[in-house]
Structure formats: C-alpha cells, structure tokens
Motif scaffolding. Structure first.
Motif, short mmCIF file in Angstrom:
data_model
loop_
_atom_site.label_atom_id
_atom_site.label_comp_id
_atom_site.label_asym_id
_atom_site.label_seq_id
_atom_site.Cartn_x
_atom_site.Cartn_y
_atom_site.Cartn_z
N TYR A 1 0.61 -1.57 0.05
CA TYR A 1 0.09 0.07 0.27
C TYR A 1 1.30 1.37 -0.22
O TYR A 1 0.20 2.10 -0.10
CB TYR A 1 -0.76 0.23 1.52
CG TYR A 1 -2.11 -1.08 1.18
CD1 TYR A 1 -3.25 -0.59 0.68
CD2 TYR A 1 -1.89 -2.38 2.11
CE1 TYR A 1 -3.80 -2.53 -0.07
CE2 TYR A 1 -3.01 -3.63 1.47
CZ TYR A 1 -3.86 -3.08 0.81
OH TYR A 1 -5.11 -4.12 0.51
N VAL B 1 -2.15 3.16 -5.95
CA VAL B 1 -2.81 2.65 -6.23
C VAL B 1 -3.04 2.35 -7.97
O VAL B 1 -3.11 1.24 -8.83
CB VAL B 1 -4.80 2.95 -5.98
CG1 VAL B 1 -5.52 2.24 -7.29
CG2 VAL B 1 -4.70 3.20 -4.55
N ARG C 1 0.75 0.22 -8.76
CA ARG C 1 0.14 -1.41 -7.62
C ARG C 1 -0.48 -2.36 -8.59
O ARG C 1 -0.23 -3.53 -8.33
CB ARG C 1 0.20 -0.97 -6.82
CG ARG C 1 -1.36 -1.14 -5.67
CD ARG C 1 -1.02 -1.46 -4.35
NE ARG C 1 -2.60 -0.69 -3.37
CZ ARG C 1 -2.72 -0.06 -2.94
NH1 ARG C 1 -2.00 1.40 -3.21
NH2 ARG C 1 -4.13 0.42 -2.49
N THR C 2 -1.78 -1.82 -8.87
CA THR C 2 -3.10 -2.21 -9.25
C THR C 2 -2.44 -3.10 -10.59
O THR C 2 -3.22 -3.38 -11.83
CB THR C 2 -4.57 -2.26 -9.68
OG1 THR C 2 -3.98 -0.59 -10.15
CG2 THR C 2 -4.44 -1.79 -7.98
N ARG C 3 -1.31 -2.34 -11.44
CA ARG C 3 -1.05 -3.29 -13.22
C ARG C 3 -0.52 -4.09 -12.75
O ARG C 3 -0.30 -4.87 -13.77
CB ARG C 3 -0.12 -1.96 -13.50
CG ARG C 3 -0.82 -0.40 -13.54
CD ARG C 3 0.08 0.32 -14.37
NE ARG C 3 0.03 0.05 -16.15
CZ ARG C 3 0.94 0.62 -16.61
NH1 ARG C 3 2.27 0.82 -15.77
NH2 ARG C 3 1.75 -0.32 -17.26
N ALA D 1 -0.29 -8.77 -10.99
CA ALA D 1 -1.15 -9.33 -9.71
C ALA D 1 -0.81 -10.52 -9.78
O ALA D 1 0.01 -11.15 -10.93
CB ALA D 1 -2.61 -9.34 -10.44
N PRO E 1 -9.60 -7.15 -3.81
CA PRO E 1 -8.77 -5.89 -4.15
C PRO E 1 -10.25 -4.16 -4.58
O PRO E 1 -9.49 -2.71 -4.57
CB PRO E 1 -8.18 -6.55 -5.43
CG PRO E 1 -8.96 -7.44 -5.35
CD PRO E 1 -9.49 -8.50 -4.64
N THR F 1 -9.31 -0.66 -2.79
CA THR F 1 -9.08 0.81 -3.49
C THR F 1 -10.35 1.78 -3.66
O THR F 1 -10.59 2.43 -4.33
CB THR F 1 -8.47 0.30 -5.43
OG1 THR F 1 -9.23 -0.12 -5.71
CG2 THR F 1 -7.34 -0.19 -5.36
N THR G 1 -13.85 1.19 -5.01
CA THR G 1 -14.41 0.97 -5.86
C THR G 1 -15.86 1.18 -5.38
O THR G 1 -16.38 0.50 -3.93
CB THR G 1 -14.23 0.35 -6.62
OG1 THR G 1 -13.04 -0.28 -6.79
CG2 THR G 1 -15.42 0.15 -8.05
N HIS H 1 -8.57 -5.50 -11.83
CA HIS H 1 -8.33 -4.17 -11.76
C HIS H 1 -8.01 -4.67 -13.45
O HIS H 1 -7.04 -3.53 -13.61
CB HIS H 1 -7.10 -3.28 -10.72
CG HIS H 1 -7.62 -2.94 -9.47
ND1 HIS H 1 -8.12 -2.17 -9.40
CD2 HIS H 1 -7.29 -3.80 -7.89
CE1 HIS H 1 -8.68 -1.75 -8.00
NE2 HIS H 1 -8.75 -2.82 -7.41
N PRO I 1 -4.81 -6.39 -14.41
CA PRO I 1 -3.64 -5.88 -14.96
C PRO I 1 -2.80 -5.98 -16.02
O PRO I 1 -3.38 -6.91 -16.96
CB PRO I 1 -3.06 -6.80 -13.41
CG PRO I 1 -4.23 -7.90 -13.56
CD PRO I 1 -5.35 -7.48 -13.78
#
Length: 226
Positions: free
Chosen positions: A75, A79, A82-84, A86, A109, A113, A115, A161, A163
């Motif tokens: 973290y 965001v 890092r969400t790119r 998995a 996930p 974030t 959502t 996300h 990725p």
C-alpha cells in the motif's frame, strides 16, 4: 521517445539471513509476452514473484513498470501503479481468507481501492462468469468448495483491476487436468484481449513449452535473464 512496455526486475538481490536466494538477477516480461521461468527448488523463483508483485522489497536492485521505477511495497505504492501487477499463487487455500465467500474474495482488491459498491457487484459477477463460477458457488466459503473452484476465484480476484502483468507461481500445480486447462485458457484469453505480460513458473517442462514465448532458467542466479 516511447517508454518501454515491460515489467522489469533490474539487478535484484534478496537474502534471508546469511542465505542469498537472488543475486543480481534481471528479468523482463514484455506486454503481450509469456515468459516461462524454471529452476530448482530454493533458487528464488517465488521470491522473485513477490518482488515483481510489489509484495517484497529487494535488498538491492529495483523493479520498474513500463519504465517507471517503483519505490516501496504493497500500500506504499500508488494505486494506479500497484494494480498494474497481480499474482496467482500455487495454494489457493493459503491465499484465501477462509471467512470470506468467494464473491467477497473476488471483491477484495476492488474494495481495497474504494471502488463504489454497485461497480464492485457488477465487476464480481463479470469476473465470476469469466472463470465459470456459478451463483451458488459465489456464496460459499473456501472450505465448501474444491481447490479448483477456489483457484478460479483467486484468478478472478487477480484480474479484478485488469492488470497489465500477471505472475503465475505454480498456479496450476495443485489442480486436476481439466481445471488446469480451464485456468490456462482464461489466462491466455485475457492476455490476448488485454495485451498483458504473463510470467509462468512451473516444474512442468511440457507446460512451459506449450505456454511460453521464451523460457529462462533461474538455476544460475548470476545470469541476466532478459
């Protein structure tokens, strides 16, 4: 100048106590490419996945995503970055919170974030359909489903996300043949539609031969594997 399109571990060194498991290793995974990774037990394959997945900081070296250096882990990484990436690990039981339903597992996930909940529910249904989890399975907890069904939920979670890079650490090793084929087909279809880069770790040479565009060997950790 066009930025590079790859996930890169550059001159990465990681040790545990006095034991060095990765020593100056460089590995590149290009967008749209499947890279197979092999090597004997204990050579640092899973550690490399954790470093590339931004779960563990290397002692030396750096990870970059499409040319953007990544500082920090988990973290502490923004965001959008890092969400790119998995990861899908070997044991779904170890990777899943036993208190959550499969639907909540997939949603993890997205909720992390912040959502909006209507979007979470829509995305969970889409992902569950993608991995062939019926509505009755989505409401069950991990103890009430098979390893294959749970791994399919973990795959859906990994794709939540969308990725750009997916790291598979012996992800089909504990599955029966039909579930292996299903998981591999979902990943290949996802890769084709999203132009995602995929890293596949396996001891199964025939699987690596079928799935990979190229195979690198981590047995010699002094090598540069690009």
């Amino acid at each position: 100048m066009t930025s590079p399109q790859h996930l890169l571990a550059d001159e990465v060194t990681v040790g545990y106590g006095h034991q060095v498991v990765l020593d100056g290793v460089t590995v590149r995974i290009g967008r749209g490419e499947t890279v197979g990774l092999r090597g004997p037990s204990g050579c640092g394959k899973s550690t490399l996945v954790r470093v590339l997945a931004l779960l563990q900081r290397p002692d030396q070296g750096r990870v970059s995503i499409d040319g953007t250096p990544v500082d920090g882990t988990r973290y502490a990484v923004p965001v959008a970055l890092r969400t790119r990436v998995a990861a899908l690990f070997q044991s779904p039981r170890a990777a899943a919170d036993p208190r959550l339903s499969l639907a909540d597992l997939i949603a993890e996930p997205l909720r992390a974030t912040r959502t909006p909940e209507p979007t979470v529910r829509e995305r969970v249904a889409e992902l569950a359909d993608l991995v062939s989890l019926t509505a009755d399975l989505r409401s069950r907890r991990p103890h009430a489903v098979s390893d294959g069904q749970l791994q399919r939920a973990c795959l859906a979670r990994a794709l939540a996300h969308r990725p750009d890079y997916l790291l598979c650490d012996e992800a089909t090793a504990m599955l029966d043949a039909s579930t292996q084929a299903h998981v591999a087909a979902v990943i290949r279809d996802y890769q084709r539609t999203q132009q995602a880069g995929v890293l596949v770790i396996s001891h199964d040479q025939s699987l690596l031969d079928r799935w990979s565009d190229r195979i690198v060997d981590l047995g010699n950790t002094a090598a540069t594997l690009t």
